[in-house]
Design an enzyme around this catalytic site. Structure first.
Site, PDB file in Angstrom:
ATOM      1  N   ASP A  78     -19.029  55.273  10.423  1.00  0.00           N
ATOM      2  CA  ASP A  78     -20.391  55.185   9.889  1.00  0.00           C
ATOM      3  C   ASP A  78     -21.350  55.384  11.059  1.00  0.00           C
ATOM      4  O   ASP A  78     -21.576  56.505  11.496  1.00  0.00           O
ATOM      5  CB  ASP A  78     -20.538  53.817   9.203  1.00  0.00           C
ATOM      6  CG  ASP A  78     -21.798  53.701   8.359  1.00  0.00           C
ATOM      7  OD1 ASP A  78     -22.864  54.098   8.846  1.00  0.00           O
ATOM      8  OD2 ASP A  78     -21.736  53.194   7.221  1.00  0.00           O
TER       9      ASP A  78
ATOM     10  N   LYS B  44     -19.578  59.597   7.903  1.00  0.00           N
ATOM     11  CA  LYS B  44     -20.988  59.788   7.507  1.00  0.00           C
ATOM     12  C   LYS B  44     -21.686  60.529   8.640  1.00  0.00           C
ATOM     13  O   LYS B  44     -22.220  59.896   9.556  1.00  0.00           O
ATOM     14  CB  LYS B  44     -21.673  58.436   7.291  1.00  0.00           C
ATOM     15  CG  LYS B  44     -21.192  57.643   6.086  1.00  0.00           C
ATOM     16  CD  LYS B  44     -22.034  56.376   5.915  1.00  0.00           C
ATOM     17  CE  LYS B  44     -21.536  55.513   4.785  1.00  0.00           C
ATOM     18  NZ  LYS B  44     -22.233  54.211   4.719  1.00  0.00           N
TER      19      LYS B  44
ATOM     20  N   LEU C 296     -15.932  52.358  16.024  1.00  0.00           N
ATOM     21  CA  LEU C 296     -14.978  53.306  16.607  1.00  0.00           C
ATOM     22  C   LEU C 296     -15.141  53.382  18.125  1.00  0.00           C
ATOM     23  O   LEU C 296     -14.165  53.441  18.867  1.00  0.00           O
ATOM     24  CB  LEU C 296     -15.158  54.698  15.993  1.00  0.00           C
ATOM     25  CG  LEU C 296     -14.254  55.773  16.597  1.00  0.00           C
ATOM     26  CD1 LEU C 296     -12.778  55.424  16.438  1.00  0.00           C
ATOM     27  CD2 LEU C 296     -14.545  57.138  15.989  1.00  0.00           C
TER      28      LEU C 296
ATOM     29  N   ARG D 115     -12.413  45.931  -2.372  1.00  0.00           N
ATOM     30  CA  ARG D 115     -11.390  46.639  -1.595  1.00  0.00           C
ATOM     31  C   ARG D 115     -10.247  47.175  -2.455  1.00  0.00           C
ATOM     32  O   ARG D 115      -9.578  48.118  -2.064  1.00  0.00           O
ATOM     33  CB  ARG D 115     -10.753  45.697  -0.559  1.00  0.00           C
ATOM     34  CG  ARG D 115     -11.656  45.312   0.577  1.00  0.00           C
ATOM     35  CD  ARG D 115     -10.828  44.620   1.657  1.00  0.00           C
ATOM     36  NE  ARG D 115     -11.627  43.840   2.585  1.00  0.00           N
ATOM     37  CZ  ARG D 115     -12.274  44.336   3.635  1.00  0.00           C
ATOM     38  NH1 ARG D 115     -12.222  45.626   3.872  1.00  0.00           N
ATOM     39  NH2 ARG D 115     -12.967  43.550   4.431  1.00  0.00           N
TER      40      ARG D 115
ATOM     41  N   ASN E 207     -20.251  52.726  15.882  1.00  0.00           N
ATOM     42  CA  ASN E 207     -20.193  51.605  16.844  1.00  0.00           C
ATOM     43  C   ASN E 207     -18.798  51.011  16.915  1.00  0.00           C
ATOM     44  O   ASN E 207     -18.275  50.764  18.000  1.00  0.00           O
ATOM     45  CB  ASN E 207     -21.179  50.501  16.453  1.00  0.00           C
ATOM     46  CG  ASN E 207     -22.617  50.885  16.746  1.00  0.00           C
ATOM     47  OD1 ASN E 207     -22.864  51.775  17.557  1.00  0.00           O
ATOM     48  ND2 ASN E 207     -23.557  50.234  16.087  1.00  0.00           N
TER      49      ASN E 207
ATOM     50  N   GLY F 230     -10.224  47.448   6.689  1.00  0.00           N
ATOM     51  CA  GLY F 230     -10.544  48.556   5.786  1.00  0.00           C
ATOM     52  C   GLY F 230      -9.495  49.639   5.654  1.00  0.00           C
ATOM     53  O   GLY F 230      -9.451  50.341   4.655  1.00  0.00           O
TER      54      GLY F 230
ATOM     55  N   GLU G 231      -8.757  55.002  10.754  1.00  0.00           N
ATOM     56  CA  GLU G 231      -9.939  54.244  10.332  1.00  0.00           C
ATOM     57  C   GLU G 231     -10.243  54.518   8.863  1.00  0.00           C
ATOM     58  O   GLU G 231      -9.985  55.616   8.370  1.00  0.00           O
ATOM     59  CB  GLU G 231     -11.169  54.715  11.128  1.00  0.00           C
ATOM     60  CG  GLU G 231     -11.260  54.198  12.538  1.00  0.00           C
ATOM     61  CD  GLU G 231     -11.979  52.856  12.623  1.00  0.00           C
ATOM     62  OE1 GLU G 231     -12.226  52.219  11.572  1.00  0.00           O
ATOM     63  OE2 GLU G 231     -12.299  52.457  13.754  1.00  0.00           O
TER      64      GLU G 231
ATOM     65  N   ASP H 259     -15.056  47.325   1.620  1.00  0.00           N
ATOM     66  CA  ASP H 259     -15.612  46.195   0.889  1.00  0.00           C
ATOM     67  C   ASP H 259     -17.139  46.159   0.925  1.00  0.00           C
ATOM     68  O   ASP H 259     -17.777  46.724   1.801  1.00  0.00           O
ATOM     69  CB  ASP H 259     -15.123  44.883   1.501  1.00  0.00           C
ATOM     70  CG  ASP H 259     -15.781  44.606   2.854  1.00  0.00           C
ATOM     71  OD1 ASP H 259     -15.638  45.450   3.764  1.00  0.00           O
ATOM     72  OD2 ASP H 259     -16.460  43.575   2.989  1.00  0.00           O
TER      73      ASP H 259
END
Ligand code: HPA
Ligand code: MG
Length: 179
Positions: A105, A133, A110, A168, A108, A47, A101, A162
């Site tokens: 979100d 987030k 990270l 992407r 987890n 990502g 990154e 994605d």
């Protein structure tokens, strides 16, 4: 503006001009913070690829750039079970690390990345994420030092992110329309 990906509808929330402006500011902050160091920027694939490319063009200090991918168990095991960093070609011991990154979100992924990076005894670890987030994060992090945009808890695509492998390459960021 709307796009449809895999029969799901998304609407634009952040355009590329805003992204570029924000990245220029983050770049300035990083150039100042690491002026007298020699950090390693570690991008977390897949990502991060667009963010990393644009961000690195704003970095004018001596630095190294590397990428990792998290390997996850498959099959019956949980998909978020991560065991190692693959592709890491530099020794992190004693180094100043900036993890790059696309999104934090639940946190987890990270958390797993930080655990694996910290095992190598770096001198310092900071996190730079394009998106965060806040209402979805389920861990406490004390080193998310650089955030592009805080967004609602909706699924997003574009600019590297994605939906089932697609979306992407969109230069802007879109969120899922849930009505
Ligand atoms: N979009 C795409 N990939 C993601 C997201 C998201 O909202 N959250 C974690 N990975
Ligand atoms: Mg994904």
């Amino acid at each position: 503006m709307k796009v449809t990906i895999n029969q799901k509808e998304f609407e634009r929330i952040i355009d590329y001009n805003q992204i570029k402006k924000r990245i220029r500011l983050i770049g300035i902050q990083l150039n100042v913070a690491y002026e007298h160091q020699h950090p390693i920027f570690v991008g977390v694939l897949n990502g991060c690829f667009m963010f990393m490319a644009d961000l690195m063009k704003q970095i004018h200090i001596a630095c190294e750039v590397s990428f990792v991918k998290l390997s996850s168990y498959d099959g019956s095991a949980r998909r978020d079970q991560v065991t190692e960093l693959i592709g890491l070609d530099v020794d992190l011991e004693g180094r100043d690390i900036v993890i790059v990154e696309d999104i934090v979100d639940t946190g987890n992924s990270l958390k797993h990345t930080l655990d694996l990076v910290n095992k190598q005894n770096p001198a310092s670890v900071a996190v730079c994420t394009l998106l965060l987030k806040p209402s979805a994060v389920t861990h406490t992090f004390d080193n998310i030092a650089y955030v592009g945009f805080e967004i609602d808890n909706a699924f997003v695509v574009g600019y590297g992110l994605d939906y089932r492998g697609l979306g992407r390459t969109l230069p802007d960021i879109y969120k899922e329309i849930t009505s």
